[in-house]
Design an enzyme around this catalytic site. Structure first.
Site, short mmCIF file in Angstrom:
data_model
loop_
_atom_site.label_atom_id
_atom_site.label_comp_id
_atom_site.label_asym_id
_atom_site.label_seq_id
_atom_site.Cartn_x
_atom_site.Cartn_y
_atom_site.Cartn_z
N ASN A 138 25.04 71.31 -5.84
CA ASN A 138 25.93 72.22 -6.64
C ASN A 138 27.25 71.96 -6.20
O ASN A 138 27.58 71.16 -7.09
CB ASN A 138 25.44 73.49 -7.51
N CYS B 72 18.78 74.46 -1.41
CA CYS B 72 18.78 74.80 -2.91
C CYS B 72 19.56 74.96 -4.69
O CYS B 72 20.24 75.68 -4.84
CB CYS B 72 19.23 76.72 -1.75
N HIS C 118 27.46 78.85 -13.74
CA HIS C 118 26.36 80.22 -13.18
C HIS C 118 26.41 81.11 -14.29
O HIS C 118 25.17 81.62 -14.45
CB HIS C 118 27.25 81.27 -12.39
C1 PEP Z 1 25.12 75.53 -4.62
O1 PEP Z 1 26.27 75.61 -4.76
O2 PEP Z 1 24.41 74.37 -4.79
C2 PEP Z 1 24.02 76.23 -5.00
C3 PEP Z 1 23.18 76.68 -4.30
O3 PEP Z 1 24.87 77.71 -4.88
P1 PEP Z 1 25.66 78.17 -6.45
O4 PEP Z 1 24.75 76.93 -7.32
O5 PEP Z 1 24.60 79.93 -6.95
O6 PEP Z 1 26.93 77.82 -5.93
#
Ligand code: PEP
Ligand code: MG
Length: 747
Positions: free
Chosen positions: A633, A681, A370
């Site tokens: 992710n 996403c 993050h």
């Molecule tokens: C993911 O896990 O792919 C996602 C979009 O959420 P984050 O990256 O915030 O965990």
């Protein structure tokens, strides 16, 4: 003579603690020990040798009685001389006429010749070998068996303290060898966390944080007035930084410099410094002393949020010293610098941003971590590279950070610089890229596709609008929570969500509920110790456990979106039950708000699919939820059991693993079967190599960091759906990573 009084010395804590006062460095601290010992043992020489594991040798680090030039220069192999022997055999060696012992080794030029009696005792803490302490006397047969016993007791009493001093000296020494290592490193390959390319001077923040002492050593004497002036100047600087961040980053500004400003107002802190000054201590030393005390105090508390506070304390100390002495370690903080750090918190990234950092290199954290995600929103190029040598780069080393290829060039040639920037100019040629943006994005054969934006900070809205995002596919609502020093209120959240919604008028806005835990730690919440934070109290689990926090957030979302196309998305759903519980709370919030006669909406509720358990239950979850969003992710991390923030297993983090590809297909099939929207996403949504596969299995909605939208439009226009379907079918038949990697052109 004191030799009859040894027992007193062993117990005299006040004498020992006196050693810490006025010892400006670890070396001088050891020096004070040698003086104390010679005094008590009524002898002429006391020397401390420390053992260095990497060189496998003992180095003389302090001496009273031998020539000062011997410090750092007398080095012994294990077993060499009587000192080396005492260390090797872990026993005291006592000689009344030292030259009679064939193992004795005389170092010419260090003034050892006059001394006859010799006593060496190893410094040990349990099984840990720290070094050797030696005393010598001009008199023959001087040390008695009782002296040996007493000297052993003194040595063992001092062992842990000397060990700590050794550790600190080692850290300082490591910093001093920077130029050598800098010369060795030419190119470091890492992973790109946030794209871009910069050429700038490097600064290692980990070293900087411990360099407060170093600065004080360089300082010329200054007056008490200089100190007061420095306090004022420091406060003004911090207020200024705070103001800048409030203007630029409204949603996460949250007084991130407050802790530092408060320290400057803290009477306890200031008075402690002033007291030292009034007792004759040079103000820079006084600052170092008190900052050191605070760091120790904070460090002794196990609460995780104090890590942040230690940074703040050191930062205040550094600023005070710089302002007081005019010795600046770095001009205008981090302006035009590439910062190198072992790791960073999101709040640190914001601080660096407001101090105009040009690029960041992290040793750990992972490209999908993050901090990387935040760096993208802040437009700071970031590379993660597990190369400890980077921490030893001398300040000011020229670094070319190619955060597109994931390369760090140290002292790059003009040719390399030109190549990287020529490519970068092409990559950033917005006029060229904007040509590919279509109001209704579609594939080559005309299949319509929805391209939405992931928003981390409100600042991302600008790019999202400019690049014609179809809406917000994912708003990571945790960032305002992460930066603040307490949970934001319903009103505060409502204002942020409202700004977001208004930034995308008429378009769909997907607000994800709080996704904290894992690598997103709230500084003000005590998680206790979690061995595996990614498997701990994360995401929806946190919200369901802390329903007051969850309810506050849901109410803020429902109010902010009362007249908008709002969707609410629950992260890390692991079961139908969990989804239903979250949904139940939203329904209760709607009911509650309606009772209060507030305007609310009834948004579609979605589940993020990012756990293997959700994939297994996907039919039931798809039936229950209004829409699905695939978070690759995390899905990759949990499916393959590879920590997304751990550089050591980064080569095992494989989004193209056959299991991942098949899991994605399964999720999309379920969504189609139950007639629910599904979008993707995670980071692979913006990867041109994955695009044909994702389209081929039926995904028609993508949510990516807004800056990637033009590229996505461009690649989309080149893809023929029929071909994409065929190649996806081909990929799904594969069972080996090697094959999927070849077929996707990832090699
Ligand atoms: C993911 O896990 O792919 C996602 C979009 O959420 P984050 O990256 O915030 O965990
Ligand atoms: Mg996730």
């Amino acid at each position: 003579m004191f030799r009859g009084d040894h027992a007193k010395l062993i117990c005299d804590v006040s004498e020992l603690s006196g050693l810490f006062h006025d010892a400006p460095s670890m070396e001088s601290f050891l020096q004070k020990i040698t003086a104390m010992v010679t005094h008590h043992m009524a002898c002429e020489v006391c020397s401390i040798y420390l053992y260095y594991e990497d060189q496998n040798e003992l180095v003389l680090k302090a001496t009273k009685g031998l020539h000062p030039s011997s410090i750092g220069n007398v080095k012994l192999k294990i077993g060499e001389g009587l000192t080396g022997l005492a260390f090797k055999e872990k026993r005291p060696i006592c000689e009344g006429q030292v030259r009679d012992n064939p193992n004795f080794r005389l170092f010419p030029g260090i003034g050892e010749e006059p001394f006859e009696s010799f006593l060496a005792v190893p410094i040990l803490r349990g099984a840990v070998e720290i070094g050797v302490m030696v005393i010598q006397s001009e008199k023959k047969n001087y040390f008695s068996p009782e002296d040996i016993q007493i000297f052993r007791a003194i040595t063992s009493q001092l062992a842990t303290t000397i060990e700590t001093a050794k550790l600190l000296i080692t850290l300082n020494d490591q910093r001093q060898v920077k130029p050598v290592l800098a010369a060795d490193l030419k190119l470091v390959k890492g992973r790109c966390g946030s794209q871009g390319a910069v050429l700038a001077e490097a600064i290692v923040v980990d070293a900087l944080l411990t360099d407060v002492e170093h600065l004080a050593k360089l300082a010329r004497p200054v007056s008490e007035e200089d100190f007061y002036r420095a306090v004022e100047e420091t406060e003004n600087q911090l207020q200024q930084l705070q103001k800048q961040i409030e203007t630029n980053l409204f949603d996460v500004s949250a007084l991130i410099f407050t802790a530092q400003i408060l320290m400057l107002k803290d009477k306890g802190f200031l008075d402690a410094i002033v007291k030292f000054i009034q007792n004759g201590v040079n103000p820079p030393q006084a600052v170092v002393h008190v900052v050191g005390e605070y760091v120790r105090k904070f460090g002794a508390i196990t609460d995780s949020y104090l890590r942040d506070k230690i940074y703040d304390v050191k930062d205040v100390g550094r600023r005070l010293l710089e302002n007081m002495t005019g010795l600046s370690h770095h001009h205008n903080d981090f302006e035009n610098r590439v910062v190198i750090a072992r790791e960073l918190l999101p709040s640190d990234a914001l601080k660096l941003f407001s101090q105009k950092v040009k690029g960041i290199i992290l040793l750990s954290g992972g490209a999908t971590s993050h901090v990387s995600i935040l760096a993208r929103s802040l437009n700071i190029p970031l590379v993660v590279a597990d190369e400890p040598g980077l921490l030893s780069l001398a300040e000011g080393t020229r670094v070319l950070l190619d955060a597109v290829m994931g390369c760090i060039h140290i002292n790059p040639s003009e040719d390399t610089i030109k190549k990287v920037f020529d490519r970068e100019d092409l990559r950033k040629d917005l006029d060229h890229l904007k040509k590919f943006i279509r109001l209704r994005p579609h594939t080559k054969d005309g299949t319509p596709v929805q391209l939405m934006a992931n928003i981390n900070l409100l600042g991302d809205l600008k790019a999202a609008c400019e690049f014609k995002a179809d809406g917000i596919g994912l708003y990571r609502s945790e960032f305002p929570f992460l930066i603040r020093s307490s949970f934001p209120s319903e009103e505060e959240q409502c204002v942020i969500y409202r700004r977001l919604i208004e930034g995308m008028p008429g378009k769909e806005t997907t607000l994800r509920t709080l996704d904290v835990g894992g690598d997103k730690i709230l500084s003000y919440y005590d998680y206790g110790h979690e061995e595996n934070p990614f498997l701990g109290l994360r995401s929806i689990r946190f919200s369901l456990k802390h329903q007051d926090v969850f309810i506050t957030q849901i109410r803020a979302m429902l109010r902010a979106g009362h007249d908008a196309r709002l969707r609410i998305l629950f992260p890390m759903i692991s079961s139908v039950d969990e989804f239903q519980r979250a949904k139940g709370i939203v329904q209760e919030c709607i009911y509650g708000l309606e009772q209060e006669k507030q305007k609310v909406c009834h948004p579609p509720l979605g589940a993020m699919v990012e756990l293997p358990s959700a994939v297994e239950l996907i039919d039931e979850i798809a039936d229950e939820a209004d829409f699905l969003s695939i978070g690759t992710n995390d899905l990759v991390q949990y499916l393959l059991a590879v920590d997304r923030t751990n550089e050591r297993v980064a080569d095992l983090y494989l989004p193209h693993h056959p299991s991942v590809l098949r899991a994605l297909k399964k999720v999309v099939d379920a969504a189609i079967k139950y007639g629910k929207d599904v979008s993707i996403c995670g980071d692979i949504a913006a990867d041109s190599k994955f695009l044909p596969f994702l389209l081929g299995i039926g995904i028609r909605s993508f949510s990516v960091d807004a800056r990637y939208l033009p590229k996505l439009h461009q690649h989309l226009a080149d893809i023929d759906l029929h071909q994409a379907e065929q190649s996806a079918a081909q990929l799904l038949k594969q069972s080996k990573v090697e094959r999927t990697s070849q077929l996707m052109g990832l090699e």
